[in-house]
Design a protein around this motif. Structure first.
Motif, mmCIF file in Angstrom:
data_model
loop_
_atom_site.group_PDB
_atom_site.id
_atom_site.type_symbol
_atom_site.label_atom_id
_atom_site.label_comp_id
_atom_site.label_asym_id
_atom_site.label_seq_id
_atom_site.Cartn_x
_atom_site.Cartn_y
_atom_site.Cartn_z
ATOM 1 N N LEU A 19 74.208 51.292 101.353
ATOM 2 C CA LEU A 19 74.474 51.559 99.945
ATOM 3 C C LEU A 19 73.845 50.490 99.055
ATOM 4 C CD1 LEU A 19 75.968 53.437 98.003
ATOM 5 C CD2 LEU A 19 77.980 51.992 98.256
ATOM 6 N N VAL A 20 73.961 49.226 99.456
ATOM 7 C CA VAL A 20 73.336 48.139 98.694
ATOM 8 C C VAL A 20 71.821 48.312 98.651
ATOM 9 C CG1 VAL A 20 72.889 45.662 98.685
ATOM 10 C CG2 VAL A 20 75.198 46.498 99.110
ATOM 11 N N ALA A 21 71.252 48.631 99.833
ATOM 12 C CA ALA A 21 69.797 48.850 99.881
ATOM 13 C C ALA A 21 69.393 50.018 98.984
ATOM 14 C CB ALA A 21 69.357 49.107 101.320
ATOM 15 N N GLY A 22 70.225 51.091 98.989
ATOM 16 C CA GLY A 22 69.938 52.238 98.139
ATOM 17 C C GLY A 22 70.004 51.897 96.662
ATOM 18 N N LEU A 23 71.009 51.108 96.271
ATOM 19 C CA LEU A 23 71.145 50.711 94.872
ATOM 20 C C LEU A 23 69.980 49.821 94.425
ATOM 21 C CD1 LEU A 23 74.981 49.993 94.713
ATOM 22 C CD2 LEU A 23 73.752 51.914 93.670
ATOM 23 N N VAL A 24 69.572 48.906 95.316
ATOM 24 C CA VAL A 24 68.427 48.046 94.993
ATOM 25 C C VAL A 24 67.166 48.892 94.827
ATOM 26 C CG1 VAL A 24 66.922 46.225 95.902
ATOM 27 C CG2 VAL A 24 69.403 45.993 96.093
ATOM 28 N N PHE A 25 66.991 49.842 95.752
ATOM 29 C CA PHE A 25 65.824 50.730 95.655
ATOM 30 C C PHE A 25 65.876 51.549 94.371
ATOM 31 C CE2 PHE A 25 64.066 54.993 96.409
ATOM 32 C CZ PHE A 25 62.743 54.662 96.666
ATOM 33 N N TYR A 26 67.070 52.050 94.033
ATOM 34 C CA TYR A 26 67.220 52.844 92.806
ATOM 35 C C TYR A 26 66.915 51.997 91.575
ATOM 36 C CZ TYR A 26 69.469 55.460 89.057
ATOM 37 O OH TYR A 26 69.718 56.104 87.877
ATOM 38 N N PHE A 27 67.401 50.762 91.566
ATOM 39 C CA PHE A 27 67.176 49.884 90.421
ATOM 40 C C PHE A 27 65.680 49.615 90.228
ATOM 41 C CE2 PHE A 27 66.408 45.502 88.984
ATOM 42 C CZ PHE A 27 66.949 45.569 87.712
ATOM 43 N N PHE A 28 65.010 49.218 91.316
ATOM 44 C CA PHE A 28 63.586 48.895 91.195
ATOM 45 C C PHE A 28 62.758 50.141 90.888
ATOM 46 C CE2 PHE A 28 64.789 44.977 93.471
ATOM 47 C CZ PHE A 28 64.142 44.066 92.668
ATOM 48 N N SER A 29 63.127 51.278 91.465
ATOM 49 C CA SER A 29 62.385 52.515 91.199
ATOM 50 C C SER A 29 62.543 52.932 89.744
ATOM 51 C CB SER A 29 62.892 53.634 92.115
ATOM 52 O OG SER A 29 62.679 53.313 93.467
ATOM 53 N N SER A 30 63.805 52.876 89.249
ATOM 54 C CA SER A 30 64.039 53.250 87.844
ATOM 55 C C SER A 30 63.309 52.300 86.904
ATOM 56 C CB SER A 30 65.543 53.224 87.549
ATOM 57 O OG SER A 30 66.233 54.128 88.384
ATOM 58 N N ASN A 31 63.332 51.022 87.237
ATOM 59 C CA ASN A 31 62.651 50.041 86.390
ATOM 60 C C ASN A 31 61.144 50.267 86.397
ATOM 61 O OD1 ASN A 31 62.994 47.672 84.701
ATOM 62 N ND2 ASN A 31 61.917 46.541 86.314
ATOM 63 N N TYR A 32 60.621 50.597 87.575
ATOM 64 C CA TYR A 32 59.177 50.859 87.679
ATOM 65 C C TYR A 32 58.803 52.097 86.874
ATOM 66 C CZ TYR A 32 54.712 52.275 89.665
ATOM 67 O OH TYR A 32 53.409 52.666 89.818
ATOM 68 N N ILE A 33 59.612 53.158 86.984
ATOM 69 C CA ILE A 33 59.333 54.395 86.236
ATOM 70 C C ILE A 33 59.400 54.129 84.734
ATOM 71 C CG2 ILE A 33 60.227 56.699 85.752
ATOM 72 C CD1 ILE A 33 61.185 56.736 88.716
ATOM 73 N N ARG A 34 60.396 53.341 84.312
ATOM 74 C CA ARG A 34 60.557 53.008 82.890
ATOM 75 C C ARG A 34 59.336 52.225 82.378
ATOM 76 N NH1 ARG A 34 62.834 48.636 80.180
ATOM 77 N NH2 ARG A 34 63.830 49.138 78.180
ATOM 78 N N ASN A 35 58.921 51.207 83.149
ATOM 79 C CA ASN A 35 57.760 50.407 82.739
ATOM 80 C C ASN A 35 56.487 51.242 82.715
ATOM 81 O OD1 ASN A 35 59.336 48.129 82.473
ATOM 82 N ND2 ASN A 35 58.942 47.405 84.565
ATOM 83 N N LEU A 36 56.377 52.153 83.691
ATOM 84 C CA LEU A 36 55.199 53.014 83.733
ATOM 85 C C LEU A 36 55.149 53.925 82.511
ATOM 86 C CD1 LEU A 36 52.746 53.868 85.462
ATOM 87 C CD2 LEU A 36 54.205 55.610 86.516
ATOM 88 N N TYR A 37 56.320 54.425 82.098
ATOM 89 C CA TYR A 37 56.353 55.299 80.916
ATOM 90 C C TYR A 37 55.994 54.510 79.658
ATOM 91 C CZ TYR A 37 57.749 59.206 77.998
ATOM 92 O OH TYR A 37 57.730 60.259 77.100
ATOM 93 N N PHE A 38 56.499 53.274 79.570
ATOM 94 C CA PHE A 38 56.138 52.431 78.424
ATOM 95 C C PHE A 38 54.637 52.151 78.393
ATOM 96 C CE2 PHE A 38 60.675 50.865 78.035
ATOM 97 C CZ PHE A 38 60.858 51.399 76.768
ATOM 98 N N HIS A 39 54.046 52.005 79.589
ATOM 99 C CA HIS A 39 52.595 51.788 79.652
ATOM 100 C C HIS A 39 51.854 52.987 79.060
ATOM 101 C CE1 HIS A 39 48.666 50.596 81.169
ATOM 102 N NE2 HIS A 39 48.560 51.787 81.761
ATOM 103 N N TYR A 40 52.305 54.198 79.413
ATOM 104 C CA TYR A 40 51.696 55.406 78.851
ATOM 105 C C TYR A 40 51.969 55.503 77.350
ATOM 106 C CZ TYR A 40 50.860 57.013 83.631
ATOM 107 O OH TYR A 40 50.415 57.125 84.910
ATOM 108 N N MET A 41 53.152 55.043 76.939
ATOM 109 C CA MET A 41 53.466 55.037 75.509
ATOM 110 C C MET A 41 52.512 54.114 74.746
ATOM 111 S SD MET A 41 56.180 56.840 74.400
ATOM 112 C CE MET A 41 56.911 55.869 73.101
#
Length: 405
Positions: A20-42
């Motif tokens: 569960l901890v590994a999943g949450l860490v993966f979710y956090f980094f994935s969401s952060n990466y997706i957010r940063n990627l969208y800002f890059h496109y913005m």
């Protein structure tokens, strides 16, 4: 709660927690990466919008068309703002509708500012044009991020649930097997110690009693000799038990096992059968108990010849000892050895325990033995890949089958 269930729960809990901890860490980094990627496109969209608005009179038609195409092909926006910031104090008021004071300061420091505004995300930067200085603000909803984050959450939840079920089943299976084996070994060891203590205590008590009786009064020489003979007999019992115990312990631990060599079974078993026949010293000729060997196909076993001899000697000797004077047959065929007698047999309730150290069946009273022979034979033969099975019916005889791989 049973120990097996407790261990299973602890193991599953720890593993699922880590997952569960590994999943949450993966979710956090994935969401952060997706957010940063969208800002890059913005940011790309914001620069394309600014170029389209302010560079029309500076670019040739072809380049300007490419700018328009780039803007159209970038991510969709909900709002595009151009706020003049030549007078920075006056520009603060319209900017503050979207940016915090700290973000406005960063914007004035020529940094690109990414921000959130309600359900939308936006990006802002300062664009310098020959007509003036402008703050370009682009707002957009991020459907991709929300959709991907939702998919990730469900996938991680499903992964945790499936993993929890699988880990629970696996941990329970191995925990129960491990505990069953530990409990079985503990019970065997407990019975082994109790029986060994009993077997050794009996002759030692007899020796002590003989000595005390002999010291109560003066005895004649024949009486002393008779007492010493009884003491020697009991001492011999102790020595025999200790020897068998040490041998059994060495075999189980792997110590004292010599180098492996091919050991033909037919000559070995024939020699043991002859020894049993010759050992019937109270009878003569054909009256002696028969122990026959029927070799239908000899084979060799890779092992220690001395240990194999001890194992089969114990099996054959047991068959002869409990056969009640009736013939014993040994059959050799297809890497299988069958030792059959027609003696007193083994009671059904005792049959599952015949290979336990110091265990003796109820109907063996009066027959000399210590209960180590079969346990030792099984330990030796299993070390060389053999499998022992015993079938018996009381008062009809016993069959021991040894099958080698």
């Amino acid at each position: 709660m049973k120990p097996g269930h407790k261990i299973s729960l602890i193991y599953s809990g720890i593993t699922i927690g880590l997952l569960l901890v590994a999943g949450l860490v993966f979710y956090f980094f994935s969401s952060n990466y997706i957010r940063n990627l969208y800002f890059h496109y913005m940011e790309e969209k914001a620069h394309a919008v600014a170029e389209e608005k302010f560079s029309k009179d500076e670019l040739d038609p072809v380049k300007y068309r490419n700018v328009v195409i780039r803007r159209k092909n970038s991510i969709p926006t909900s709002k595009e703002l151009f706020i003049r910031v030549d007078d920075r104090q006056r520009a603060r008021r319209p900017l503050s509708a979207y940016l915090t004071d700290e973000q406005i300061e960063r914007l004035y420091a020529n940094q690109t500012v990414n921000f959130e505004h309600g359900a939308e995300v936006g990006t802002a930067f300062v664009y310098y044009d020959n007509t003036g200085t402008f703050a370009v603000i682009v707002l957009s909803r991020n459907p991709y991020g929300a959709s991907i984050a939702r998919t990730l959450r469900w996938a991680l939840l499903l992964l945790v649930l499936v993993s929890a079920a699988v880990l629970w089943l696996i941990s329970r299976l191995y925990a129960m097997r491990m505990l069953d084996r530990i409990d079985r070994d503990y019970q065997t060891e407990k019975m082994f110690v109790n029986n060994a203590s009993h077997e050794i205590n009996n002759p030692l008590t007899a020796i002590q009693g003989e000595c005390e009786v002999a010291l109560l009064a003066d005895r004649t020489v024949p009486e002393y000799k008779d007492t010493l003979r009884r003491i020697a007999h009991e001492a011999d019992r102790v020595v025999t038990i200790m020897r068998e115990l040490l041998r059994f312990s060495h075999v189980r631990s792997g110590e004292g096992v010599g180098e492996r060599e091919p050991v033909p079974m037919a000559p070995l078993l024939q020699a043991l059968a002859n020894e049993q026949y010759a050992g019937n010293t109270t009878l003569e000729g054909d009256a002696r108990q028969a122990c026959t060997v029927d070799c239908r196909g000899d084979f060799a076993v890779m092992g220690d010849a001395n240990l194999l001899r001890i194992a089969f000697h114990n099996l054959v000797n047991n068959a002869v000892k409990y056969s009640d004077g009736k013939p014993v047959s040994i059959t050799i065929a297809d890497r299988r050895i069958v030792i059959r007698d027609h003696g007193i047999g083994i009671p059904a309730s005792d049959l599952p325990h015949v290979f336990e150290p110091f265990y003796r069946a109820r109907n063996t009273q009066g027959v000399r033995g210590h209960g180590v022979g079969l346990a030792l034979a099984k330990a030796i033969l299993e070390r060389y890949g053999a499998r022992l099975t015993v079938t018996s019916r009381q008062d009809e005889g016993t069959t021991v089958q040894v099958r080698f791989k």
